[in-house]
Scaffold this active site. Structure first.
Site, short mmCIF file in Angstrom:
data_model
loop_
_atom_site.label_atom_id
_atom_site.label_comp_id
_atom_site.label_asym_id
_atom_site.label_seq_id
_atom_site.Cartn_x
_atom_site.Cartn_y
_atom_site.Cartn_z
N GLU A 210 -25.05 -1.60 10.49
CA GLU A 210 -26.37 -1.75 11.11
C GLU A 210 -26.79 -0.45 11.79
O GLU A 210 -25.95 0.29 12.29
CB GLU A 210 -26.34 -2.89 12.13
CG GLU A 210 -26.29 -4.27 11.51
CD GLU A 210 -27.51 -4.58 10.67
OE1 GLU A 210 -28.64 -4.43 11.16
OE2 GLU A 210 -27.34 -4.96 9.49
N HIS B 44 -33.29 -1.22 8.57
CA HIS B 44 -33.14 -2.68 8.44
C HIS B 44 -34.28 -3.41 9.16
O HIS B 44 -34.08 -4.15 10.12
CB HIS B 44 -31.79 -3.15 8.99
CG HIS B 44 -31.40 -4.50 8.46
ND1 HIS B 44 -30.21 -5.12 8.76
CD2 HIS B 44 -32.05 -5.36 7.62
CE1 HIS B 44 -30.15 -6.29 8.16
NE2 HIS B 44 -31.26 -6.46 7.46
N ARG C 271 -28.43 -6.17 1.14
CA ARG C 271 -27.33 -5.73 1.99
C ARG C 271 -26.86 -4.37 1.49
O ARG C 271 -26.79 -4.12 0.28
CB ARG C 271 -26.17 -6.73 1.95
CG ARG C 271 -26.43 -8.01 2.72
CD ARG C 271 -26.53 -7.75 4.22
NE ARG C 271 -26.69 -8.98 4.98
CZ ARG C 271 -27.85 -9.53 5.27
NH1 ARG C 271 -28.97 -8.98 4.83
NH2 ARG C 271 -27.92 -10.63 5.99
#
Length: 317
Positions: free
Chosen positions: A262, A282, A233
């Site tokens: 994101e 990601h 993360r």
């Protein structure tokens, strides 16, 4: 029951039909929507849902509390830090995740980043396309390196197995240091791991304890030619401190798949403009194989919950 899927599962039409047909045949209603982060739109779509299925889209307490019939949140993701678990608990809503679906995918990308950075793959490709040679870009091998793995869950353990196959020495750090399952992993404190590792790869969840875990002080413990890989993360790492370490030559390189938010990432984000840094939006979890496996787990979670035998429990009312 009404089952509302608030974002695409990333699978083929054939696989989607395979997953939902038994539910439709049993009389359940399935509603699939394209992702929209608006709380108002989410509430409108899910206001009478018994079940919500969501991947990594934030699901706030406002939305959860705005769905009075909601009984189960089926998270098509491993991490659940984007779900307001406090609100779910207050509303008596069960929550399950898709634990294990991306173990191989994430581990492989972490290895890929290590290899790319060690062998200067991006720079080599640029040179080749310009008609130049390898001069000045001789890389190093993964074999023989000490790899420190922070977070020894399924993904961290699989990464360790792959690194072992390359001939690496493995150091591990986990929350419960008394549980040690693999004899080829030497478990050490976080500070010792950072000091001794040639490569540090992060596979821990985002919690209050891990937020900002890799800060300026801890980065200063690492070897100057060490590589940091983050596929966990974004908030586990202090991005500004990492950018400074990279640009000042206090760290050898970084592979970054996750950021504080994101993608799409702000084009001015500090880690997009650093030396020796490989960035991806990601994508570690996203392979065809992992998406199919994720769908299997999510709909098995749903079936089990409906039968009173909840699996992959995050919250159980």
């Amino acid at each position: 029951m009404k089952i509302v899927v608030l974002e695409s599962m990333g699978i083929s039409e054939i696989k989607w039909k395979e997953c939902i047909t038994p539910l439709e045949d049993a009389g359940h209603e399935i509603c699939l929507y394209d992702r929209d982060n608006s709380e108002e739109i989410q509430m409108e779509r899910a206001k009478d849902a018994d079940v919500i299925i969501v991947a990594n889209m934030p699901l706030s307490g406002k939305v959860i509390k705005g769905c009075p019939n909601l009984k189960f949140i089926d998270v098509a993701f491993t991490g659940v830090d984007h779900i307001d678990l406090k609100a779910a608990r207050e509303c008596g809503v069960a929550v399950s995740n898709a634990s294990g679906y991306s173990t191989q995918a994430v581990a492989e990308l972490a290895i890929g980043m290590m290899l790319s950075l060690l062998r200067n793959m991006r720079e080599m490709e640029t040179q080749c396309r310009k008609g130049a040679t390898k001069d000045g870009l001789i890389g190093t091998e993964l074999r023989g390196k000490t790899v420190g793995i922070v977070g020894m869950g399924k993904i961290g353990t699989r990464t360790a197995e792959l690194c072992k196959a390359f001939g690496c020495r493995i150091l591990g750090n986990r929350k419960n240091m008394e549980q040690q399952y693999n004899d080829f992993i030497t478990y050490v404190s976080l500070d010792e791991l950072l000091q001794k590792s040639d490569i540090v790869t992060l596979h821990c969840p985002l919690t209050e304890e891990t937020k900002g875990l890799i800060n300026r002080e801890r980065l200063s413990l690492m070897k100057k030619n060490a590589i940091l890989i983050n596929t966990s993360r974004g908030q586990v790492v202090d991005s500004v401190a990492l950018a400074e370490a990279l640009n000042n030559g206090n760290l050898g390189g970084a592979g970054i798949d996750v950021f504080e938010s994101e993608p799409p990432i702000d084009k001015m984000h500090c880690l997009l403009h650093c030396k020796n840094t490989l960035v991806t939006p990601h994508t570690a979890f996203a392979t065809k194989e992992s998406m199919d496996l994720r769908a299997d787990i999510v709909f098995e979670n749903l079936k089990s919950w409906m039968n009173g035998k909840q699996k992959n429990i995050i919250l159980s009312p």
